[in-house]
Write a protein that holds these residues in place. Structure first.
Motif, PDB file in Angstrom:
ATOM      1  N   GLN A 115       0.849  -1.193   0.000  1.00 21.38           N
ATOM      2  CA  GLN A 115       0.000   0.000   0.000  1.00 21.38           C
ATOM      3  C   GLN A 115       0.885   1.245   0.000  1.00 21.38           C
ATOM      4  OE1 GLN A 115      -1.926   0.528   3.760  1.00 21.38           O
ATOM      5  NE2 GLN A 115      -3.758   1.419   2.827  1.00 21.38           N
ATOM      6  N   ILE A 118       1.270   8.623  -0.929  1.00 22.05           N
ATOM      7  CA  ILE A 118       2.255   9.429  -1.631  1.00 22.05           C
ATOM      8  C   ILE A 118       1.874  10.905  -1.634  1.00 22.05           C
ATOM      9  CG2 ILE A 118       1.188   8.701  -3.828  1.00 22.05           C
ATOM     10  CD1 ILE A 118       4.141   8.843  -4.920  1.00 22.05           C
ATOM     11  N   VAL A 131      -7.520   7.027  -4.127  1.00 24.94           N
ATOM     12  CA  VAL A 131      -8.088   7.996  -3.186  1.00 24.94           C
ATOM     13  C   VAL A 131      -7.168   9.208  -3.162  1.00 24.94           C
ATOM     14  CG1 VAL A 131      -8.465   8.438  -0.708  1.00 24.94           C
ATOM     15  CG2 VAL A 131      -9.225   6.286  -1.711  1.00 24.94           C
ATOM     16  N   TYR A 133      -6.533  12.955  -1.161  1.00 22.17           N
ATOM     17  CA  TYR A 133      -6.885  13.899  -0.115  1.00 22.17           C
ATOM     18  C   TYR A 133      -6.247  15.249  -0.432  1.00 22.17           C
ATOM     19  CZ  TYR A 133      -8.961  10.418   2.910  1.00 22.17           C
ATOM     20  OH  TYR A 133      -9.794   9.464   3.422  1.00 22.17           O
TER      21      TYR A 133
ATOM     22  N   HIS B   2      -2.847  -4.009   5.741  1.00 24.59           N
ATOM     23  CA  HIS B   2      -2.570  -2.664   5.222  1.00 24.59           C
ATOM     24  C   HIS B   2      -3.221  -1.640   6.137  1.00 24.59           C
ATOM     25  CE1 HIS B   2      -6.682  -2.384   3.667  1.00 24.59           C
ATOM     26  NE2 HIS B   2      -6.567  -3.683   3.498  1.00 24.59           N
ATOM     27  N   LEU B   3      -2.932  -0.379   5.877  1.00 26.52           N
ATOM     28  CA  LEU B   3      -3.488   0.699   6.695  1.00 26.52           C
ATOM     29  C   LEU B   3      -4.941   0.962   6.311  1.00 26.52           C
ATOM     30  CD1 LEU B   3      -0.842   3.578   6.723  1.00 26.52           C
ATOM     31  CD2 LEU B   3      -1.277   1.842   8.461  1.00 26.52           C
ATOM     32  N   LYS B   4      -5.787   1.109   7.297  1.00 28.66           N
ATOM     33  CA  LYS B   4      -7.190   1.459   7.014  1.00 28.66           C
ATOM     34  C   LYS B   4      -7.449   2.930   7.317  1.00 28.66           C
ATOM     35  CE  LYS B   4     -11.159  -1.326   7.624  1.00 28.66           C
ATOM     36  NZ  LYS B   4     -11.904  -2.351   8.375  1.00 28.66           N
ATOM     37  N   THR B  18      -9.192  14.941  12.593  1.00 23.91           N
ATOM     38  CA  THR B  18      -9.126  14.684  11.156  1.00 23.91           C
ATOM     39  C   THR B  18      -8.952  13.196  10.933  1.00 23.91           C
ATOM     40  OG1 THR B  18      -7.916  16.777  10.961  1.00 23.91           O
ATOM     41  CG2 THR B  18      -7.865  15.319   9.039  1.00 23.91           C
ATOM     42  N   ARG B  19      -9.686  12.661   9.971  1.00 26.18           N
ATOM     43  CA  ARG B  19      -9.637  11.221   9.723  1.00 26.18           C
ATOM     44  C   ARG B  19      -9.321  10.940   8.260  1.00 26.18           C
ATOM     45  NH1 ARG B  19     -12.525   6.506  11.789  1.00 26.18           N
ATOM     46  NH2 ARG B  19     -13.363   5.250  10.083  1.00 26.18           N
ATOM     47  N   PHE B  20      -8.307  10.104   7.996  1.00 26.84           N
ATOM     48  CA  PHE B  20      -7.973   9.671   6.649  1.00 26.84           C
ATOM     49  C   PHE B  20      -8.392   8.217   6.508  1.00 26.84           C
ATOM     50  CE2 PHE B  20      -5.283  13.144   5.210  1.00 26.84           C
ATOM     51  CZ  PHE B  20      -4.870  13.743   6.396  1.00 26.84           C
ATOM     52  N   GLU B  21      -9.044   7.888   5.416  1.00 27.54           N
ATOM     53  CA  GLU B  21      -9.370   6.497   5.125  1.00 27.54           C
ATOM     54  C   GLU B  21      -8.585   6.121   3.880  1.00 27.54           C
ATOM     55  OE1 GLU B  21     -13.575   4.146   4.548  1.00 27.54           O
ATOM     56  OE2 GLU B  21     -13.525   6.029   5.702  1.00 27.54           O
ATOM     57  N   PHE B  22      -7.640   5.208   4.007  1.00 30.02           N
ATOM     58  CA  PHE B  22      -6.703   4.947   2.915  1.00 30.02           C
ATOM     59  C   PHE B  22      -7.216   3.894   1.945  1.00 30.02           C
ATOM     60  CE2 PHE B  22      -3.663   7.724   4.548  1.00 30.02           C
ATOM     61  CZ  PHE B  22      -3.466   7.511   5.913  1.00 30.02           C
ATOM     62  N   ALA B  23      -6.842   4.043   0.681  1.00 31.31           N
ATOM     63  CA  ALA B  23      -7.134   3.029  -0.331  1.00 31.31           C
ATOM     64  C   ALA B  23      -6.201   1.841  -0.072  1.00 31.31           C
ATOM     65  CB  ALA B  23      -6.850   3.591  -1.724  1.00 31.31           C
ATOM     66  N   GLU B  24      -6.612   0.644  -0.514  1.00 25.66           N
ATOM     67  CA  GLU B  24      -5.700  -0.514  -0.380  1.00 25.66           C
ATOM     68  C   GLU B  24      -4.501  -0.337  -1.292  1.00 25.66           C
ATOM     69  OE1 GLU B  24      -6.877  -4.562  -0.162  1.00 25.66           O
ATOM     70  OE2 GLU B  24      -8.916  -4.029   0.489  1.00 25.66           O
ATOM     71  N   THR B  27      -2.891   6.022  -2.185  1.00 24.61           N
ATOM     72  CA  THR B  27      -3.585   7.228  -1.710  1.00 24.61           C
ATOM     73  C   THR B  27      -2.665   8.415  -1.947  1.00 24.61           C
ATOM     74  OG1 THR B  27      -4.703   5.970   0.018  1.00 24.61           O
ATOM     75  CG2 THR B  27      -4.580   8.374   0.319  1.00 24.61           C
ATOM     76  N   ALA B  28      -3.140   9.432  -2.639  1.00 21.39           N
ATOM     77  CA  ALA B  28      -2.317  10.624  -2.890  1.00 21.39           C
ATOM     78  C   ALA B  28      -2.728  11.727  -1.934  1.00 21.39           C
ATOM     79  CB  ALA B  28      -2.491  11.096  -4.330  1.00 21.39           C
TER      80      ALA B  28
END
Ligand SMILES: Nc1ncnc2c1ncn2[C@@H]1O[C@H](COP(=O)(O)OP(=O)(O)OP(=O)(O)O)[C@@H](O)[C@H]1O
Ligand SMILES: Nc1ncnc2c1ncn2[C@@H]1O[C@H](COP(=O)(O)OP(=O)(O)OP(=O)(O)O)[C@@H](O)[C@H]1O
Ligand SMILES: [Mg+2]
Ligand SMILES: [Mg+2]
Lengths: 160, 165, 160, 165
Positions: A115, A118, A131, A133, B2-4, B18-24, B27-28
């Motif tokens: 995973q 970046i 995704v 942000y 992986h990170l959720k 603040t909450r980030f929900e990461f793609a598998e 994530t940019a």
């Protein structure tokens, strides 16, 4: 310990030339164990041969070539001994368009096993993300975050 | 695994929860200069137990806590919580979700959490050691540091490989 | 010597806050003499206050904010004691679009007194140039150079 | 005064004779990674007499000379010539055009030229010293080094100001 190190080194030394060629679109590269002479065991030497050029040490590489060679090393380590995730903060800042393209393609491929999070200013790289942000600074000096869709991001960023 | 999720509250510029929900996959994180992108990378290194403040672009615990502005008072504490999806059992712990937390106060004290239970830093290190996350040299690459792996001396590079072993 | 140093310091310390505000679109900055304690004379401290934020030391600045603050210092030195020319190699690599815009505007203004040779990947910056040279690597590993007009450059670079 | 021309021949990747004619205002140099852009910046530092090879991304004289490739033999020497327009008398020398040259050979020897006459390095240094170009810390900013002026310690920054004095 040596055995585990030796095993990892051999595996990474095998992977590194392959990943280097994918990132540079040619050339070749090699990792070699060197005797550091101070008894701390071997060190690791990197030689890179850029497409069409002679093999050379790292010192002569350009800014972008250095970044891309470093990425090749990082990706090789990740391939051999994957970690749950990897964070890359503007590793593509010095890359030109065609190198960013190859970097993005390899990132996409490796993202099947590792995973990636970046940070980038580069639109080409963002296009590989599932995704996105968008972080911005409020007038109160605190960060605010919104989730963006790719078409929203593209619309926001003027032609560079 | 992986990170959720990553949840920040009071960590550097993340004054609000603040909450980030990461793609598998990928994530940019994008945004203008100074908006807080690298602070996110720092927060991941921090929540995993990092003790070297130089790697967090600070000098001490207080530098991690939102320092306030004309419009907003400073925070009394910084907290981060990172949640791993462990359905595939990649992390050597029998939970399908593993969350690691850290809180820090202005008196310099730090607290660590594992799945909501308060633990010692040693417990976090021990867990991370078993899944290749204790060193983090090639898993978190800071801004402008991408080619530092190249500028290391040969024997320093060895450490990278030992970490991967 | 001290007199010349003192005079220059005072002049640069006056210029620096002005140039900083132009580059950041706000905020404030200051240079101060500090006693280094080791008798080598005074050192120079830099404090920067970004638009809307508290004043802070350099350590907390972001990558782009550091580049821009460094450029403000360089431009202040050039303003106070101009040299025949100045070469800048990818100083804009970490800057976002709005900072690049302000950087380019100030570069244009200073170019009336100082000649600039600037290496950049950034289209916004190139638009400020009167002359553009495109360098490429031949198959023989030697560089070839062609002079480009702005419209030729824009046509060559795909949308980033 | 300002730069008018730069001619390179055999310097690093500039195996063929190459001539740049600079604008009085801003000249941009663009191109892909590894094409030779930073080599141009190095050549300007080199022709002005730089002796610290670390600042030229090399270790010795030979690193400045085109090292060849499969298709093209290496060069026997590297040379650079930089020409200033001195019509306004900015440089303390009574010529309306001043050119400074440097040549280097594989045996490690270097030659210096001032308006076509062979001179010593000392003569170049002396001339440049009188027009604020001897130190070159803030006149030539190498790639990735822009914020090094900030990372200097306070007393090292003093040197920048002394140079400007
Ligand atoms: N404890 C803190 N409290 C409040 N603000 C802080 C704190 N620590 C750092 N900052 C602020 O964070 C900002 C830097 O954020 P960060 O480095 O994440 O920016 P960035 O988005 O990565 O920018 P760039 O694109 O320039 O790299 C600085 O402006 C600094 O003032
Ligand atoms: N003496 C030499 N002979 C031949 N080639 C050399 C010599 N010295 C350096 N090089 C080559 O010059 C190239 C680097 O050029 P340079 O650093 O100018 O690139 P650049 O255009 O600035 O690229 P980037 O955009 O990545 O910064 C390297 O590929 C290196 O092989
Ligand atoms: Mg950053
Ligand atoms: Mg370069």
């Amino acid at each position: 310990m040596q055995n585990a190190f030796q095993k990892t080194f051999t595996a990474v030394a095998e992977e590194f030339p392959k990943i280097f060629v994918r990132l540079f679109g040619g050339g070749s590269a090699k990792l070699a164990l060197t005797d550091t002479g101070d008894g701390s065991g071997e060190g690791i030497d990197i030689t890179a041969k850029l497409p069409g050029k002679r093999s050379q040490g790292l010192a002569l590489l350009s800014g972008g070539e250095r970044s891309l060679t470093a990425v090749a090393l990082i990706f090789s380590l990740l391939k051999v001994s994957p970690t749950p995730f990897c964070v890359l903060d503007e590793v593509d800042a010095m890359l030109d368009e065609s190198n960013v393209g190859r970097f993005r393609d390899l990132l996409l491929e490796l993202s099947r096993q590792t995973q990636f999070i970046i940070v980038t200013h580069n639109r080409n790289t963002v296009q590989a993300a599932q995704v996105i942000y968008g972080v911005s600074m409020g007038s109160d000096s605190a960060s605010t975050v919104i989730s963006l869709k790719l078409d929203e991001f593209v619309a926001q960023t003027p032609d560079e | 695994s992986h990170l959720k999720y990553l949840e920040l509250h009071g960590y550097k510029t993340f004054a609000s929860k603040t909450r980030f929900e990461f793609a598998e996959g990928i994530t940019a994180i994008v945004g203008p200069n100074g908006s807080g992108k690298s602070n996110v990378a720092d927060s991941i290194r921090w929540v995993l137990g990092e003790q070297a403040y130089a790697l967090l672009r600070g000098k001490k615990t207080e530098d991690m806590i939102f320092s306030g502005s004309e419009q907003r008072p400073r925070a009394g504490m910084a907290s981060a919580l990172i949640t791993f999806d462990n359905a595939d059992g990649g992390l050597p712990i029998e939970f399908s979700e593993v969350s690691i937390g850290r809180s820090a106060y202005r008196d310099g004290s730090n607290e660590y959490f594992l799945n909501d239970a308060r633990v010692r830093l040693k417990d976090i290190d021990e867990l991370l050691g078993r899944c290749g996350l204790s060193e983090r040299t090639y898993t978190i690459i800071g801004q402008g540091l991408v080619d530092s792996a190249l500028s290391l001396k040969p024997e320093e590079r060895r450490r990278l490989f030992e970490e991967a072993a």
